[in-house]
Scaffold this active site. Structure first.
Site: not given
Lengths: 93, 584
Positions: B201, B514
């Site tokens: 975290h 693209c």
């Protein structure tokens, strides 16, 4: 009472964030909710209990849901777990 | 050896440059003096309370729960990252934990424990269970310890403020998410932790807050002293202790260059999308995961020109659940408001799904993209339903892109299936019209050659240069032995693109690119010169492309395109590109 087996599918397992989502959902229902794993039985509405299970990806849990709204609770909880707690995976499988 | 000599030697040894390695948790380089941080464990009362004090202790506990919850809510409000908000939600759920409350209250009422000792004891039983486990779990227990210590601190009224010198590099055994947020407010330059992995975290937070961080540096907190000069390299996961003057100079230069580049990039991204002579263009992003949205926003892409959906499917043994798909599309549209999002239908070979035990000899020319979807109708309709339902919610923003189209007949069938799905949806949701544009990938040479006929049947064309090049040049782009033959700058590829661009103009259909070619700055200029002003690329490439497009005039780009059109070999094209750059 409903008893049903489910598997943890998300990569990171049942860590803090999924555990929070699980207890938050379970707490919305009146039914009692317990999780059995490796012979342990924890309260599914207690995040600390759920976190100590440390269920990794692939772990099998048995859910025990008992109360007036058990059918709706079971459906919602099982869906959340099968959905991998809505976590997105980083690998392409 | 005399003492003086020995001391001198010892000094010079201790001042030697040492490299400690760990895992790169958040990129960036930082140089500065270290600050050591050691979390202070609160002490708890050891005396039992009398029965008279029970009520007071219970209310103390209650008050601590309320205050701690309030604190976390405030932290949550300061964070924009959804992942961090959810993580802090886990802390709130711990405070809400009904078992925790019950057990602490029993300790106070039945065993006459003061509130702080009761909290310590109950949390201890959970932490003991986690201690028996390995690896990841140890990382996770820090969240639990953090909540425990906050509650005890509140009860004992010691407001701990850990003062850390501004700009210093924090060395700690490990940090809780709350600690990372608090230290970030004190402007630390970087973080080094003994423990933790790149998915801990603390690491997630550091990345989100852009604090260069190295984790898993064994014994950092015991081997590095306070106020020692270190260079932290968050790109490589290294910590240089006592860097030599030469090393310092090298890194100072690196940091200065990175800072210059960063501010230049930011300036470029903020500037308008116009060429030096005022012609406008639009740059979009190619992405696959919602985690990429932050990058999309930071480079200011005008939407998603290619949303890949393969991973959405491949993550399951079976097909993606419709609901989950919708949640994914929803997240992407929310994160790119108000720009358009082009969703490409699932584009992979059938071998990924159906255990047919049959290896195709030429999978790139085989059962893939729309060819497979038309045979696997259930899968196709499931995805269509999810996309169309999303389009109802975000009118005018969703574009549907079909991969691997190679015949006009396919488009007719696709339209039929879309119509059926639309009707089914209309009956269910009471919508009469769904505002969605239909486009195809132009990647098969025959489609490019007859682009005008295809364009008439759809709303837009998107050129996928990666596959178009491999099909046109007959070069497998995954085969290293012939990789020298694969070049998206090949004049034949340009000829195809020019043709498609002209077909788009003749039929008034927008054409975009693209493929990888769009992320090559000079090639992007050439595409604009050919009249294609909508390009989509990986977010990281966008600033460099934009820089090239802003710096040149459309006139120059047209000249480049004309030269490229006359080219016969790849090296002719390369020469034209080099000349174009030299003209700056």
């Amino acid at each position: 009472m409903i008893r049903e087996k489910v598997k943890i599918v998300n990569d990171a397992g049942l860590h803090a964030r999924p555990a929070a989502a699980l207890v938050k959902l379970a707490s919305k229902f009146k039914s009692d909710f317990f999780i059995h794993m490796y012979g342990y039985r924890v309260n599914g509405k207690s995040i600390l209990g759920v976190m100590t299970l440390a269920a990794e990806q692939g772990a099998e849990l048995e859910l025990e849901i008992d109360g007036e709204d058990e059918a709706a609770a079971a459906e919602a909880i099982i869906e959340l777990i099968n959905d991998g707690f809505g976590e997105v995976y980083d690998d392409e499988g | 050896m005399d003492l003086e000599k020995f001391t001198m030697m010892k000094d010079s040894i201790s001042k030697e440059e040492i490299v400690l390695s760990g895992a790169p948790a958040a990129p960036g380089i930082a140089m500065g003096k270290t600050s050591l941080y050691q979390r202070s464990r609160p002490t708890v009362s050891s005396q039992n309370i009398t029965d008279d004090e029970i009520d007071h202790q219970l209310s103390q506990f209650e008050k601590a729960l309320g205050e701690a919850k309030e604190e976390i809510r405030k932290l949550q409000d300061t964070q924009e990252n959804g992942e961090i908000k959810e993580l802090l939600q886990a802390h709130i759920e711990m405070i809400n934990d009904p078992d925790l409350r019950k057990r602490v209250e029993i300790e106070i009422k039945k065993y006459n424990q003061p509130a702080d000792a009761a909290i310590e004891k109950v949390f201890g039983t959970y932490l003991d269970l986690m201690d028996n486990q390995q690896g990841l779990l140890q990382e996770r227990s820090i969240d639990i310890e953090d909540v425990r210590d906050r509650l005890i601190h509140i009860i004992n009224n010691n407001d701990i403020q850990d003062e850390i010198e501004q700009g210093s590099i924090l060395i700690a055994r490990e940090l809780s998410p709350r600690e990372v947020i608090e230290f970030s407010e004190q402007n630390i330059g970087g973080i080094v932790m003994d423990r933790g992995g790149t998915t801990s975290h603390a690491a997630i937070l550091a990345r989100s807050m852009q604090i260069p961080t190295v984790v898993g540096v064994e014994n950092a907190s015991t081997s590095i002293a306070g106020r020692e000069l270190v260079i932290l390299n968050g790109d490589r996961g290294e910590v240089l202790v006592n860097p030599t003057p030469a090393t310092q100079a090298k890194y100072e230069e690196l940091m200065a260059r990175a800072a210059d580049e960063q501010s230049e990039m930011e300036k470029i991204c903020k500037s308008p999308n116009t060429t030096s002579d005022g012609a406008s263009f639009s740059l979009q992003a190619n992405i696959e995961f919602k985690e990429e949205l932050a990058a999309v926003r930071s480079v200011r892409a005008e939407g998603i020109g290619l949303l890949r959906t393969e991973s959405l499917y491949l993550r399951h043994d079976q097909f993606g659940e419709e609901k989950q798909q919708k949640a994914f599309y929803h997240a992407i549209l929310e994160g790119t408001n108000p720009h358009p999002v082009t969703i490409r239908l699932f584009d992979a070979g059938g071998d990924k799904f159906f255990d047919q035990g049959q290896q195709e000899h030429n999978p790139f020319l085989g059962w893939r993209g729309i060819r497979m979807l038309l045979d696997e109708r259930a899968l196709f309709q499931e995805q269509l339903r999810a996309i169309l339902e999303t389009a109802v919610q975000y009118p005018g923003r969703v574009r549907l892109l079909v991969p691997m189209v190679s015949s006009l007949q396919e488009i007719a069938v696709i339209k039929e299936v879309i119509k059926e799905t639309e009707e089914e949806l209309a009956a269910k949701t009471n919508t009469t019209h769904i505002d969605i544009q239909l486009g195809i990938m132009v990647e098969v040479p025959s489609v490019a050659m007859q682009a005008e006929h295809y364009a008439e049947q759809v709303d837009f064309l998107s050129i996928g240069t990666n596959d178009l090049t491999q099909y046109l040049l007959a070069v497998d782009r995954g085969n290293e032995r012939i990789s020298g033959l694969y070049s998206q700058r090949h004049p034949a590829v340009w000829k195809m693109i020019r043709h498609v661009s002209e077909a788009g103009k003749a039929t008034s259909r927008p054409v975009s690119v693209c493929g990888e070619l769009a992320s090559d700055p000079v090639a992007a200029c050439c595409l604009l010169g050919l009249g294609i002003n909508e390009l989509s690329m990986t977010p990281g490439a966008l600033p460099m492309v934009k820089k090239a497009l802003c710096r040149h005039s459309l006139d120059e780009m047209r000249k480049l395109a004309a030269q490229v059109s006359e080219s016969i070999t790849v090296s002719d094209v390369e020469d034209a590109f080099v000349k174009f750059l030299a003209n700056e």
